[in-house]
Scaffold this motif. Structure first.
Motif, PDB file in Angstrom:
ATOM      1  N   TRP A 170      87.231  26.246  22.757  1.00  0.00           N
ATOM      2  CA  TRP A 170      86.157  26.566  23.700  1.00  0.00           C
ATOM      3  C   TRP A 170      84.978  27.271  23.043  1.00  0.00           C
ATOM      4  N   PHE A 171      85.228  27.999  21.966  1.00  0.00           N
ATOM      5  CA  PHE A 171      84.183  28.815  21.347  1.00  0.00           C
ATOM      6  C   PHE A 171      83.447  28.108  20.216  1.00  0.00           C
ATOM      7  N   CYS A 172      83.932  26.943  19.817  1.00  0.00           N
ATOM      8  CA  CYS A 172      83.324  26.251  18.669  1.00  0.00           C
ATOM      9  C   CYS A 172      82.241  25.307  19.172  1.00  0.00           C
ATOM     10  N   ASP A 173      81.060  25.875  19.416  1.00  0.00           N
ATOM     11  CA  ASP A 173      79.940  25.093  19.928  1.00  0.00           C
ATOM     12  C   ASP A 173      78.622  25.749  19.513  1.00  0.00           C
ATOM     13  N   LYS A 174      77.510  25.115  19.878  1.00  0.00           N
ATOM     14  CA  LYS A 174      76.198  25.611  19.467  1.00  0.00           C
ATOM     15  C   LYS A 174      75.804  26.892  20.174  1.00  0.00           C
ATOM     16  N   ALA A 175      76.396  27.174  21.316  1.00  0.00           N
ATOM     17  CA  ALA A 175      76.083  28.417  22.014  1.00  0.00           C
ATOM     18  C   ALA A 175      76.611  29.626  21.249  1.00  0.00           C
ATOM     19  N   HIS A 176      77.807  29.479  20.674  1.00  0.00           N
ATOM     20  CA  HIS A 176      78.400  30.577  19.913  1.00  0.00           C
ATOM     21  C   HIS A 176      77.985  30.552  18.443  1.00  0.00           C
ATOM     22  N   PHE A 177      77.624  29.372  17.941  1.00  0.00           N
ATOM     23  CA  PHE A 177      77.199  29.224  16.550  1.00  0.00           C
ATOM     24  C   PHE A 177      75.901  28.406  16.514  1.00  0.00           C
ATOM     25  N   PRO A 178      74.781  29.007  16.909  1.00  0.00           N
ATOM     26  CA  PRO A 178      73.509  28.278  16.952  1.00  0.00           C
ATOM     27  C   PRO A 178      72.972  27.999  15.551  1.00  0.00           C
ATOM     28  N   VAL A 179      71.902  27.246  15.503  1.00  0.00           N
ATOM     29  CA  VAL A 179      71.213  26.969  14.232  1.00  0.00           C
ATOM     30  C   VAL A 179      69.822  27.587  14.303  1.00  0.00           C
ATOM     31  N   PRO A 180      69.467  28.566  13.471  1.00  0.00           N
ATOM     32  CA  PRO A 180      70.347  29.197  12.471  1.00  0.00           C
ATOM     33  C   PRO A 180      71.404  30.079  13.132  1.00  0.00           C
ATOM     34  N   ASN A 181      72.533  30.203  12.476  1.00  0.00           N
ATOM     35  CA  ASN A 181      73.663  30.930  13.047  1.00  0.00           C
ATOM     36  C   ASN A 181      73.465  32.441  12.967  1.00  0.00           C
ATOM     37  N   ASN A 182      73.924  33.151  14.015  1.00  0.00           N
ATOM     38  CA  ASN A 182      73.873  34.612  14.000  1.00  0.00           C
ATOM     39  C   ASN A 182      75.210  35.246  14.390  1.00  0.00           C
ATOM     40  N   THR A 183      76.285  34.448  14.372  1.00  0.00           N
ATOM     41  CA  THR A 183      77.617  34.982  14.672  1.00  0.00           C
ATOM     42  C   THR A 183      78.406  35.168  13.381  1.00  0.00           C
ATOM     43  N   PRO A 184      78.739  36.411  13.023  1.00  0.00           N
ATOM     44  CA  PRO A 184      79.544  36.646  11.810  1.00  0.00           C
ATOM     45  C   PRO A 184      81.021  36.387  12.069  1.00  0.00           C
TER      46      PRO A 184
ATOM     47  N   ARG B 162      83.924  34.197   6.473  1.00  0.00           N
ATOM     48  CA  ARG B 162      84.075  32.795   6.870  1.00  0.00           C
ATOM     49  C   ARG B 162      82.889  32.315   7.709  1.00  0.00           C
ATOM     50  N   THR B 163      81.821  33.069   7.705  1.00  0.00           N
ATOM     51  CA  THR B 163      80.672  32.759   8.549  1.00  0.00           C
ATOM     52  C   THR B 163      80.115  31.365   8.273  1.00  0.00           C
ATOM     53  N   ASP B 164      79.898  31.033   7.017  1.00  0.00           N
ATOM     54  CA  ASP B 164      79.300  29.738   6.676  1.00  0.00           C
ATOM     55  C   ASP B 164      80.192  28.576   7.106  1.00  0.00           C
ATOM     56  N   PHE B 165      81.495  28.747   6.960  1.00  0.00           N
ATOM     57  CA  PHE B 165      82.431  27.687   7.358  1.00  0.00           C
ATOM     58  C   PHE B 165      82.294  27.373   8.842  1.00  0.00           C
ATOM     59  N   TYR B 166      82.296  28.406   9.683  1.00  0.00           N
ATOM     60  CA  TYR B 166      82.227  28.182  11.129  1.00  0.00           C
ATOM     61  C   TYR B 166      80.828  27.757  11.579  1.00  0.00           C
ATOM     62  N   ALA B 167      79.823  28.245  10.915  1.00  0.00           N
ATOM     63  CA  ALA B 167      78.470  27.800  11.239  1.00  0.00           C
ATOM     64  C   ALA B 167      78.338  26.298  11.018  1.00  0.00           C
ATOM     65  N   ALA B 168      78.902  25.813   9.924  1.00  0.00           N
ATOM     66  CA  ALA B 168      78.828  24.387   9.618  1.00  0.00           C
ATOM     67  C   ALA B 168      79.702  23.558  10.558  1.00  0.00           C
ATOM     68  N   ALA B 169      80.914  24.041  10.816  1.00  0.00           N
ATOM     69  CA  ALA B 169      81.855  23.262  11.636  1.00  0.00           C
ATOM     70  C   ALA B 169      81.465  23.236  13.110  1.00  0.00           C
ATOM     71  N   CYS B 170      81.053  24.377  13.646  1.00  0.00           N
ATOM     72  CA  CYS B 170      80.867  24.485  15.096  1.00  0.00           C
ATOM     73  C   CYS B 170      79.466  24.120  15.566  1.00  0.00           C
ATOM     74  N   SER B 171      78.483  24.135  14.679  1.00  0.00           N
ATOM     75  CA  SER B 171      77.147  23.738  15.092  1.00  0.00           C
ATOM     76  C   SER B 171      77.069  22.239  15.369  1.00  0.00           C
ATOM     77  N   LYS B 172      78.096  21.493  14.946  1.00  0.00           N
ATOM     78  CA  LYS B 172      78.134  20.051  15.181  1.00  0.00           C
ATOM     79  C   LYS B 172      78.810  19.689  16.499  1.00  0.00           C
ATOM     80  N   CYS B 173      79.381  20.680  17.166  1.00  0.00           N
ATOM     81  CA  CYS B 173      80.147  20.407  18.391  1.00  0.00           C
ATOM     82  C   CYS B 173      79.252  20.479  19.636  1.00  0.00           C
TER      83      CYS B 173
END
Length: 243
Positions: A188-202, A232-243
Protein backbone atom coordinates in the motif's frame (compact mmCIF):
# COMPACT_ATOMS: atom_id res chain seq x y z
CA UNK A 1 23.31 -16.62 27.15
CA UNK A 2 20.86 -15.41 24.50
CA UNK A 3 23.58 -14.66 21.94
CA UNK A 4 25.27 -18.05 22.33
CA UNK A 5 21.97 -19.91 21.91
CA UNK A 6 21.15 -17.93 18.76
CA UNK A 7 24.56 -18.75 17.30
CA UNK A 8 24.28 -22.47 18.09
CA UNK A 9 20.79 -22.79 16.62
CA UNK A 10 21.80 -20.93 13.47
CA UNK A 11 24.93 -23.02 12.94
CA UNK A 12 22.91 -26.22 13.45
CA UNK A 13 20.55 -25.15 10.65
CA UNK A 14 23.43 -24.54 8.24
CA UNK A 15 24.62 -28.11 8.77
CA UNK A 16 21.20 -29.76 8.39
CA UNK A 17 20.52 -31.14 4.91
CA UNK A 18 16.75 -30.73 5.43
CA UNK A 19 17.16 -26.93 5.24
CA UNK A 20 19.30 -26.30 2.12
CA UNK A 21 18.55 -22.59 1.95
CA UNK A 22 20.33 -21.99 5.27
CA UNK A 23 23.58 -23.50 4.00
CA UNK A 24 23.59 -21.24 0.94
CA UNK A 25 23.75 -17.93 2.82
CA UNK A 26 27.10 -16.10 2.33
CA UNK A 27 29.14 -15.53 5.47
CA UNK A 28 28.73 -11.74 5.59
CA UNK A 29 24.96 -11.91 5.11
CA UNK A 30 24.72 -14.75 7.65
CA UNK A 31 26.65 -12.82 10.30
CA UNK A 32 24.62 -9.63 9.95
CA UNK A 33 21.13 -10.93 9.20
CA UNK A 34 20.75 -14.50 10.54
CA UNK A 35 22.98 -14.79 13.62
CA UNK A 36 21.89 -11.58 15.47
CA UNK A 37 19.42 -12.10 18.30
CA UNK A 38 17.99 -8.54 18.13
CA UNK A 39 17.01 -5.90 15.59
CA UNK A 40 17.04 -2.52 17.31
CA UNK A 41 16.36 -1.47 20.91
CA UNK A 42 13.57 -3.95 21.62
CA UNK A 43 13.72 -5.97 24.84
CA UNK A 44 16.03 -9.00 24.62
CA UNK A 45 14.70 -12.50 25.21
CA UNK A 46 15.56 -16.09 24.36
CA UNK A 47 12.86 -16.30 21.69
CA UNK A 48 14.81 -18.06 18.91
CA UNK A 49 14.46 -21.52 20.40
CA UNK A 50 10.69 -21.07 20.75
CA UNK A 51 10.35 -19.85 17.18
CA UNK A 52 12.50 -22.53 15.58
CA UNK A 53 10.78 -25.28 17.59
CA UNK A 54 7.39 -24.07 16.35
CA UNK A 55 8.33 -23.40 12.72
CA UNK A 56 10.81 -26.12 11.69
CA UNK A 57 8.24 -28.94 12.01
CA UNK A 58 5.85 -26.89 9.86
CA UNK A 59 8.52 -26.40 7.20
CA UNK A 60 9.35 -30.12 7.31
CA UNK A 61 5.78 -30.77 6.20
CA UNK A 62 6.11 -28.55 3.10
CA UNK A 63 8.14 -28.58 -0.09
CA UNK A 64 9.75 -25.20 0.65
CA UNK A 65 13.40 -25.07 -0.45
CA UNK A 66 14.02 -21.41 -1.39
CA UNK A 67 14.13 -18.23 0.67
CA UNK A 68 10.92 -17.03 -0.99
CA UNK A 69 9.09 -20.30 -0.33
CA UNK A 70 10.19 -20.45 3.31
CA UNK A 71 9.14 -16.82 3.81
CA UNK A 72 5.71 -17.59 2.33
CA UNK A 73 5.22 -20.43 4.81
CA UNK A 74 6.38 -18.45 7.84
CA UNK A 75 4.29 -15.41 6.87
CA UNK A 76 1.13 -17.41 6.11
CA UNK A 77 1.04 -17.16 2.32
CA UNK A 78 1.78 -20.77 1.40
CA UNK A 79 -0.60 -23.62 0.62
CA UNK A 80 -0.23 -24.62 4.26
CA UNK A 81 -2.30 -21.54 5.13
CA UNK A 82 -2.12 -18.91 7.86
CA UNK A 83 -2.72 -21.48 10.61
CA UNK A 84 0.71 -22.91 9.79
CA UNK A 85 2.45 -19.53 10.09
CA UNK A 86 4.31 -17.77 12.87
CA UNK A 87 1.17 -15.71 13.53
CA UNK A 88 -0.69 -18.79 14.74
CA UNK A 89 2.07 -21.21 15.74
CA UNK A 90 3.46 -19.30 18.74
CA UNK A 91 0.34 -17.70 20.22
CA UNK A 92 -2.84 -19.07 21.79
CA UNK A 93 -4.83 -16.77 19.53
CA UNK A 94 -3.82 -15.59 16.08
CA UNK A 95 -1.59 -12.49 16.28
CA UNK A 96 -3.25 -9.40 14.79
CA UNK A 97 -2.37 -5.83 13.89
CA UNK A 98 -3.16 -3.04 16.36
CA UNK A 99 -1.95 0.46 15.57
CA UNK A 100 -0.22 2.60 18.18
CA UNK A 101 1.31 -0.33 20.09
CA UNK A 102 4.96 0.82 19.82
CA UNK A 103 6.92 1.30 22.05
CA UNK A 104 4.90 -0.53 24.71
CA UNK A 105 4.55 -3.74 22.71
CA UNK A 106 7.09 -4.50 20.01
CA UNK A 107 9.64 -6.96 21.37
CA UNK A 108 8.82 -10.50 20.20
CA UNK A 109 7.90 -11.95 23.59
CA UNK A 110 5.45 -9.11 24.26
CA UNK A 111 3.88 -9.51 20.82
CA UNK A 112 3.44 -13.23 21.45
CA UNK A 113 2.09 -12.69 24.98
CA UNK A 114 -0.40 -9.93 24.10
CA UNK A 115 -1.27 -11.34 20.69
CA UNK A 116 -1.02 -8.07 18.79
CA UNK A 117 1.36 -5.31 17.68
CA UNK A 118 1.63 -2.41 15.29
CA UNK A 119 3.88 -2.44 12.22
CA UNK A 120 7.12 -2.37 14.23
CA UNK A 121 6.28 -5.31 16.47
CA UNK A 122 4.87 -7.32 13.57
CA UNK A 123 8.07 -6.66 11.61
CA UNK A 124 10.39 -7.55 14.49
CA UNK A 125 8.60 -10.86 15.08
CA UNK A 126 8.65 -11.78 11.39
CA UNK A 127 12.37 -11.00 11.14
CA UNK A 128 13.11 -13.08 14.24
CA UNK A 129 10.97 -15.93 12.92
CA UNK A 130 12.73 -15.95 9.55
CA UNK A 131 16.16 -15.84 11.16
CA UNK A 132 15.18 -18.74 13.41
CA UNK A 133 14.79 -20.92 10.30
CA UNK A 134 17.90 -19.67 8.52
CA UNK A 135 16.47 -16.94 6.29
CA UNK A 136 18.35 -13.60 6.27
CA UNK A 137 15.96 -10.78 7.17
CA UNK A 138 16.01 -7.25 8.59
CA UNK A 139 13.61 -4.54 9.73
CA UNK A 140 13.34 -1.59 7.35
CA UNK A 141 11.28 1.57 7.48
CA UNK A 142 10.92 5.31 7.40
CA UNK A 143 10.95 7.54 10.47
CA UNK A 144 8.62 9.99 8.67
CA UNK A 145 6.72 9.87 5.40
CA UNK A 146 7.87 12.69 3.11
CA UNK A 147 10.26 13.63 5.93
CA UNK A 148 7.35 15.18 7.85
CA UNK A 149 7.02 13.86 11.42
CA UNK A 150 3.28 14.51 11.50
CA UNK A 151 2.80 12.12 8.57
CA UNK A 152 3.84 9.20 10.76
CA UNK A 153 6.38 6.41 10.42
CA UNK A 154 6.23 2.84 9.17
CA UNK A 155 8.24 -0.36 9.39
CA UNK A 156 8.26 -3.47 7.23
CA UNK A 157 10.66 -6.36 6.43
CA UNK A 158 13.38 -7.03 3.89
CA UNK A 159 14.24 -10.63 3.03
CA UNK A 160 17.43 -11.71 1.27
CA UNK A 161 16.37 -13.89 -1.68
CA UNK A 162 19.78 -14.93 -2.99
CA UNK A 163 22.90 -13.61 -4.70
CA UNK A 164 21.06 -12.84 -7.94
CA UNK A 165 17.78 -11.54 -6.52
CA UNK A 166 19.15 -9.52 -3.58
CA UNK A 167 16.73 -8.00 -1.08
CA UNK A 168 12.97 -8.11 -1.51
CA UNK A 169 10.47 -6.53 0.86
CA UNK A 170 7.14 -7.42 2.41
CA UNK A 171 5.02 -6.67 5.47
CA UNK A 172 4.10 -9.20 8.11
CA UNK A 173 0.73 -10.57 7.01
CA UNK A 174 -1.23 -9.05 9.92
CA UNK A 175 -0.04 -5.61 8.77
CA UNK A 176 -0.50 -6.04 5.01
CA UNK A 177 -2.55 -8.53 3.02
CA UNK A 178 -1.88 -10.02 -0.40
CA UNK A 179 1.78 -9.00 -0.70
CA UNK A 180 4.70 -10.77 -2.36
CA UNK A 181 8.46 -10.39 -2.19
CA UNK A 182 8.86 -9.85 -5.92
CA UNK A 183 6.29 -7.11 -6.72
CA UNK A 184 7.04 -3.75 -5.06
CA UNK A 185 3.73 -2.31 -6.21
CA UNK A 186 1.48 -4.62 -4.18
CA UNK A 187 2.37 -2.82 -0.96
CA UNK A 188 0.00 0.00 0.00
CA UNK A 189 2.86 2.40 0.72
CA UNK A 190 4.94 1.79 -2.42
CA UNK A 191 3.58 4.54 -4.65
CA UNK A 192 4.29 8.07 -5.87
CA UNK A 193 2.43 9.65 -2.97
CA UNK A 194 4.87 8.17 -0.45
CA UNK A 195 7.89 8.27 -2.79
CA UNK A 196 7.43 11.27 -5.12
CA UNK A 197 9.88 12.46 -7.76
CA UNK A 198 12.12 13.93 -6.48
CA UNK A 199 11.81 11.72 -3.43
CA UNK A 200 11.69 13.15 0.10
CA UNK A 201 10.98 10.01 2.15
CA UNK A 202 14.06 8.58 3.91
CA UNK A 203 14.27 4.80 4.36
CA UNK A 204 16.73 2.81 6.47
CA UNK A 205 17.24 -0.86 7.28
CA UNK A 206 18.74 -2.21 10.49
CA UNK A 207 21.99 -4.10 10.64
CA UNK A 208 24.01 -5.63 13.49
CA UNK A 209 27.56 -4.63 12.62
CA UNK A 210 28.40 -0.93 12.92
CA UNK A 211 30.87 -0.54 10.07
CA UNK A 212 29.58 2.40 8.03
CA UNK A 213 28.53 5.01 10.58
CA UNK A 214 24.95 5.00 9.26
CA UNK A 215 22.29 5.02 11.99
CA UNK A 216 18.83 3.44 11.94
CA UNK A 217 16.46 6.21 13.14
CA UNK A 218 13.63 5.18 15.47
CA UNK A 219 10.56 7.40 15.53
CA UNK A 220 9.71 6.28 19.10
CA UNK A 221 13.26 6.98 20.34
CA UNK A 222 14.59 9.79 18.13
CA UNK A 223 17.61 10.64 20.28
CA UNK A 224 18.95 7.09 20.16
CA UNK A 225 21.80 6.80 17.64
CA UNK A 226 23.02 3.42 18.84
CA UNK A 227 21.40 1.19 16.21
CA UNK A 228 23.50 0.67 13.03
CA UNK A 229 21.67 1.12 9.77
CA UNK A 230 21.76 0.86 5.98
CA UNK A 231 20.48 3.75 3.87
CA UNK A 232 17.86 2.28 1.52
CA UNK A 233 16.34 5.56 0.35
CA UNK A 234 17.55 5.32 -3.26
CA UNK A 235 16.31 1.74 -3.61
CA UNK A 236 12.76 2.61 -2.56
CA UNK A 237 12.70 5.86 -4.48
CA UNK A 238 13.52 3.94 -7.65
CA UNK A 239 11.19 1.00 -6.99
CA UNK A 240 8.12 2.83 -5.69
CA UNK A 241 8.10 5.89 -7.93
CA UNK A 242 7.16 3.50 -10.76
CA UNK A 243 4.04 2.24 -9.00
Amino acid sequence: GIAARAVNLSLDLRMDAKFPWAASVPKDIFQDYVLPYANMNEGRSDVRGMLSSALLPILNGTNATTFQEVTAVVNGYSEAGSTASVWAAVSKSKIFFKSGSTPLIYDPMSVIAFGYASCTGISVLLVDALRSVGVPARVVGTPAWNNVTENGNHNWVEVWMGEKEGWGFIEGKPAGQGETLTDPCNKWFCDKAHFPVPNNTPVFATRFKNSTGVVYPMAWDPENDGVPGVDRTDFYAAACSKC
